[in-house]
Design a protein around this motif. Structure first.
Motif, PDB file in Angstrom:
ATOM      1  N   ALA A   1     -18.952  31.140  54.522  1.00 42.40           N
ATOM      2  CA  ALA A   1     -18.785  30.134  53.456  1.00 42.40           C
ATOM      3  C   ALA A   1     -19.574  28.870  53.769  1.00 42.40           C
ATOM      4  N   GLU A   2     -19.527  28.449  55.033  1.00 48.48           N
ATOM      5  CA  GLU A   2     -20.252  27.246  55.450  1.00 48.48           C
ATOM      6  C   GLU A   2     -21.766  27.459  55.386  1.00 48.48           C
ATOM      7  N   SER A   3     -22.193  28.689  55.673  1.00 42.68           N
ATOM      8  CA  SER A   3     -23.629  28.993  55.693  1.00 42.68           C
ATOM      9  C   SER A   3     -24.263  28.953  54.307  1.00 42.68           C
ATOM     10  N   VAL A   4     -23.457  29.163  53.248  1.00 46.64           N
ATOM     11  CA  VAL A   4     -23.999  29.116  51.881  1.00 46.64           C
ATOM     12  C   VAL A   4     -23.785  27.746  51.226  1.00 46.64           C
ATOM     13  N   GLY A   5     -23.379  26.761  52.025  1.00 43.42           N
ATOM     14  CA  GLY A   5     -23.309  25.382  51.536  1.00 43.42           C
ATOM     15  C   GLY A   5     -21.976  24.939  50.978  1.00 43.42           C
ATOM     16  N   ILE A   6     -20.906  25.702  51.206  1.00 44.59           N
ATOM     17  CA  ILE A   6     -19.568  25.308  50.732  1.00 44.59           C
ATOM     18  C   ILE A   6     -19.015  24.219  51.650  1.00 44.59           C
ATOM     19  N   ASN A   7     -18.527  23.140  51.044  1.00 46.96           N
ATOM     20  CA  ASN A   7     -17.967  22.011  51.799  1.00 46.96           C
ATOM     21  C   ASN A   7     -16.557  22.388  52.276  1.00 46.96           C
ATOM     22  N   ILE A   8     -16.464  22.803  53.527  1.00 43.80           N
ATOM     23  CA  ILE A   8     -15.206  23.321  54.080  1.00 43.80           C
ATOM     24  C   ILE A   8     -14.099  22.269  54.023  1.00 43.80           C
ATOM     25  N   THR A   9     -14.392  21.062  54.498  1.00 48.49           N
ATOM     26  CA  THR A   9     -13.385  19.985  54.555  1.00 48.49           C
ATOM     27  C   THR A   9     -12.864  19.645  53.169  1.00 48.49           C
ATOM     28  N   LYS A  10     -13.755  19.552  52.193  1.00 48.72           N
ATOM     29  CA  LYS A  10     -13.376  19.193  50.819  1.00 48.72           C
ATOM     30  C   LYS A  10     -12.390  20.193  50.239  1.00 48.72           C
ATOM     31  N   TYR A  11     -12.708  21.479  50.339  1.00 40.65           N
ATOM     32  CA  TYR A  11     -11.876  22.498  49.704  1.00 40.65           C
ATOM     33  C   TYR A  11     -10.569  22.736  50.451  1.00 40.65           C
ATOM     34  N   LYS A  12     -10.602  22.587  51.768  1.00 41.15           N
ATOM     35  CA  LYS A  12      -9.352  22.690  52.538  1.00 41.15           C
ATOM     36  C   LYS A  12      -8.396  21.565  52.163  1.00 41.15           C
ATOM     37  N   LEU A  13      -8.938  20.339  52.099  1.00 38.85           N
ATOM     38  CA  LEU A  13      -8.110  19.185  51.730  1.00 38.85           C
ATOM     39  C   LEU A  13      -7.608  19.294  50.305  1.00 38.85           C
ATOM     40  N   MET A  14      -8.432  19.840  49.408  1.00 40.60           N
ATOM     41  CA  MET A  14      -8.028  20.015  48.013  1.00 40.60           C
ATOM     42  C   MET A  14      -6.809  20.924  47.909  1.00 40.60           C
ATOM     43  N   ALA A  15      -6.895  22.091  48.541  1.00 39.23           N
ATOM     44  CA  ALA A  15      -5.783  23.052  48.484  1.00 39.23           C
ATOM     45  C   ALA A  15      -4.533  22.491  49.160  1.00 39.23           C
ATOM     46  N   PHE A  16      -4.712  21.865  50.317  1.00 37.50           N
ATOM     47  CA  PHE A  16      -3.576  21.336  51.084  1.00 37.50           C
ATOM     48  C   PHE A  16      -2.888  20.197  50.339  1.00 37.50           C
ATOM     49  N   SER A  17      -3.675  19.317  49.728  1.00 37.02           N
ATOM     50  CA  SER A  17      -3.118  18.161  49.000  1.00 37.02           C
ATOM     51  C   SER A  17      -2.385  18.601  47.733  1.00 37.02           C
ATOM     52  N   ILE A  18      -2.965  19.550  47.000  1.00 34.78           N
ATOM     53  CA  ILE A  18      -2.305  20.057  45.786  1.00 34.78           C
ATOM     54  C   ILE A  18      -0.996  20.743  46.153  1.00 34.78           C
ATOM     55  N   SER A  19      -1.018  21.526  47.236  1.00 37.23           N
ATOM     56  CA  SER A  19       0.192  22.195  47.719  1.00 37.23           C
ATOM     57  C   SER A  19       1.273  21.174  48.081  1.00 37.23           C
ATOM     58  N   ALA A  20       0.879  20.101  48.772  1.00 35.94           N
ATOM     59  CA  ALA A  20       1.829  19.042  49.164  1.00 35.94           C
ATOM     60  C   ALA A  20       2.380  18.318  47.939  1.00 35.94           C
ATOM     61  N   ALA A  21       1.513  18.038  46.952  1.00 35.66           N
ATOM     62  CA  ALA A  21       1.945  17.344  45.724  1.00 35.66           C
ATOM     63  C   ALA A  21       2.974  18.177  44.956  1.00 35.66           C
ATOM     64  N   LEU A  22       2.750  19.493  44.882  1.00 36.81           N
ATOM     65  CA  LEU A  22       3.691  20.377  44.185  1.00 36.81           C
ATOM     66  C   LEU A  22       5.018  20.472  44.943  1.00 36.81           C
ATOM     67  N   ALA A  23       4.954  20.420  46.272  1.00 37.00           N
ATOM     68  CA  ALA A  23       6.189  20.370  47.074  1.00 37.00           C
ATOM     69  C   ALA A  23       6.944  19.075  46.789  1.00 37.00           C
ATOM     70  N   GLY A  24       6.196  17.983  46.571  1.00 31.69           N
ATOM     71  CA  GLY A  24       6.813  16.707  46.189  1.00 31.69           C
ATOM     72  C   GLY A  24       7.531  16.794  44.853  1.00 31.69           C
ATOM     73  N   VAL A  25       6.940  17.519  43.903  1.00 37.11           N
ATOM     74  CA  VAL A  25       7.582  17.743  42.589  1.00 37.11           C
ATOM     75  C   VAL A  25       8.904  18.481  42.782  1.00 37.11           C
ATOM     76  N   ALA A  26       8.881  19.519  43.624  1.00 37.91           N
ATOM     77  CA  ALA A  26      10.115  20.269  43.913  1.00 37.91           C
ATOM     78  C   ALA A  26      11.156  19.353  44.557  1.00 37.91           C
TER      79      ALA A  26
END
Length: 355
Positions: A228-253
């Motif tokens: 994924a990194e070799s084809v130019g995918i921003n690893i940090t960006k997408y990891k933080l995106m998924a983790f933050s959305i997951s945390a926000a939804l846990a906050g809703v719960a």
């Protein structure tokens, strides 16, 4: 080929939404006809909470492929920030539903922000190390709230981490967060209908993310980080995106959970290690990456202890056996072969092939 794939995804999404709506209609009909006990009625909102938690954690564990054991910490942040807002605004915002919606948004934003801040250093780790550190952060969040004292009087808000006396409140002051005693007098705004609406919103967010370009990038990181990194995918960006959305939804719960109780305490039972493990069990038994399976597992495993309560001494034994059977059914190679062999789709196709 692309068109067929989109149609299949849309069909799966409709089935998932349909299951939630059908369950809501059945429960409402049972409630209207008096065929649902008071115990079951009391479990309806917690069921919605656990379903949202299972879906949100599956985004981190199943879609991103990272093991997080601090999910209860994000739930704790959402629960306390939402309850704090509602308690402070109870006399100012008199429209209950408006106040509750604002509390949900505040809980989601605060939990998402904490998730983002924690995710920046933590997501550089992998495997067991990531699990241990997220567990530690979850415990830190819970213990900070456990010793937090916040009061309000005519001079404004006062904070302390010692005791309520050290707040130095005037005679007209009130303690809002009272350390280990938590928050009392939170408006009971949570209902089963609102819980179902929040489940559908959670599903829309997660399923649309999974089937989007960002979702495919997140899954490529899970499957092969180096590629994924070799084809130019921003690893940090997408990891933080998924983790933050997951945390926000846990906050809703968490907000939904806190507004279903008259008092909210940051005790280990509510937001500790056991809660995080229980949510992870829902995800694992329902199938890692399987959103529909997580929903069903969370409902079944929440209801089982209550349904088996009459068996007293044998209740936890039967519960453990069912857990083992579910694990084997989902993960044992022989069971997977049997499931595929006798699946409904395969049985429907066979007669057509014969013709």
């Amino acid at each position: 080929m692309k068109k067929l794939k989109l149609t299949k995804n849309l069909k799966d999404n409709i089935i998932t939404y349909g299951i939630v709506i059908a369950a809501y209609i059945i429960i409402q009909l049972m409630s209207a006809t008096g065929n649902i006990s008071s115990l079951m009625q009391g479990l309806l909102v917690p069921l919605c909470v656990y379903v949202i938690l299972a879906i949100s954690l599956n985004l981190t564990v199943g879609i991103l492929g990272e093991l997080s054991l601090g999910h209860a910490g994000f739930m704790c942040v959402g629960a306390f920030t939402g309850a704090f807002f509602s308690k402070c605004m109870q006399d100012i915002i008199t429209i209950d539903i408006l106040r509750f919606i604002l509390a949900i948004l505040i809980g989601a934003v605060c939990a998402g922000a904490i998730g983002f801040l924690i995710g920046m250093p933590v997501l550089r780790l992998k495997g067991d190390y990531l699990a241990i550190v997220t567990l530690a952060f979850g415990e830190i969040i819970k213990n900070i709230i456990n010793v937090l004292y916040i009061g309000r009087d005519s001079r404004g808000f006062h904070f302390s981490m010692k005791d309520s006396i050290s707040l130095g409140l005037e005679s007209d002051g009130t303690v809002i967060i009272n350390g280990a005693q938590g928050i009392t007098g939170t408006p009971k705004d949570s209902t089963f209908t609102i819980g179902i609406v929040l489940i559908i919103i959670t599903l829309i967010i997660v399923l649309n993310l999974i089937h989007s370009r960002d979702g495919r990038a997140i899954m490529s990181i899970r499957d092969n980080l180096i590629a994924a990194e070799s084809v130019g995918i921003n690893i940090t960006k997408y990891k933080l995106m998924a983790f933050s959305i997951s945390a926000a939804l846990a906050g809703v719960a968490g907000v939904l959970y806190s507004h279903n109780l008259s008092s909210l305490m940051a005790t280990p039972k509510n937001f500790g290690y056991n809660m995080s493990i229980m949510i992870l069990v829902f995800v694992v038994l329902g199938g890692i990456g399987n959103i529909r399976g997580s929903m069903i597992a969370s409902v079944v495993l929440t209801l089982l202890p209550e349904l088996l309560r009459g068996l007293s001494n044998y209740r936890m034994l039967i519960y453990s056996i069912i857990l083992i059977v579910m694990m084997l059914f989902n993960w044992a190679p022989k069971f997977i072969e049997l499931r595929e062999k006798y699946s409904i789709k395969r049985l429907i196709k066979k007669p057509k092939e014969v013709q």
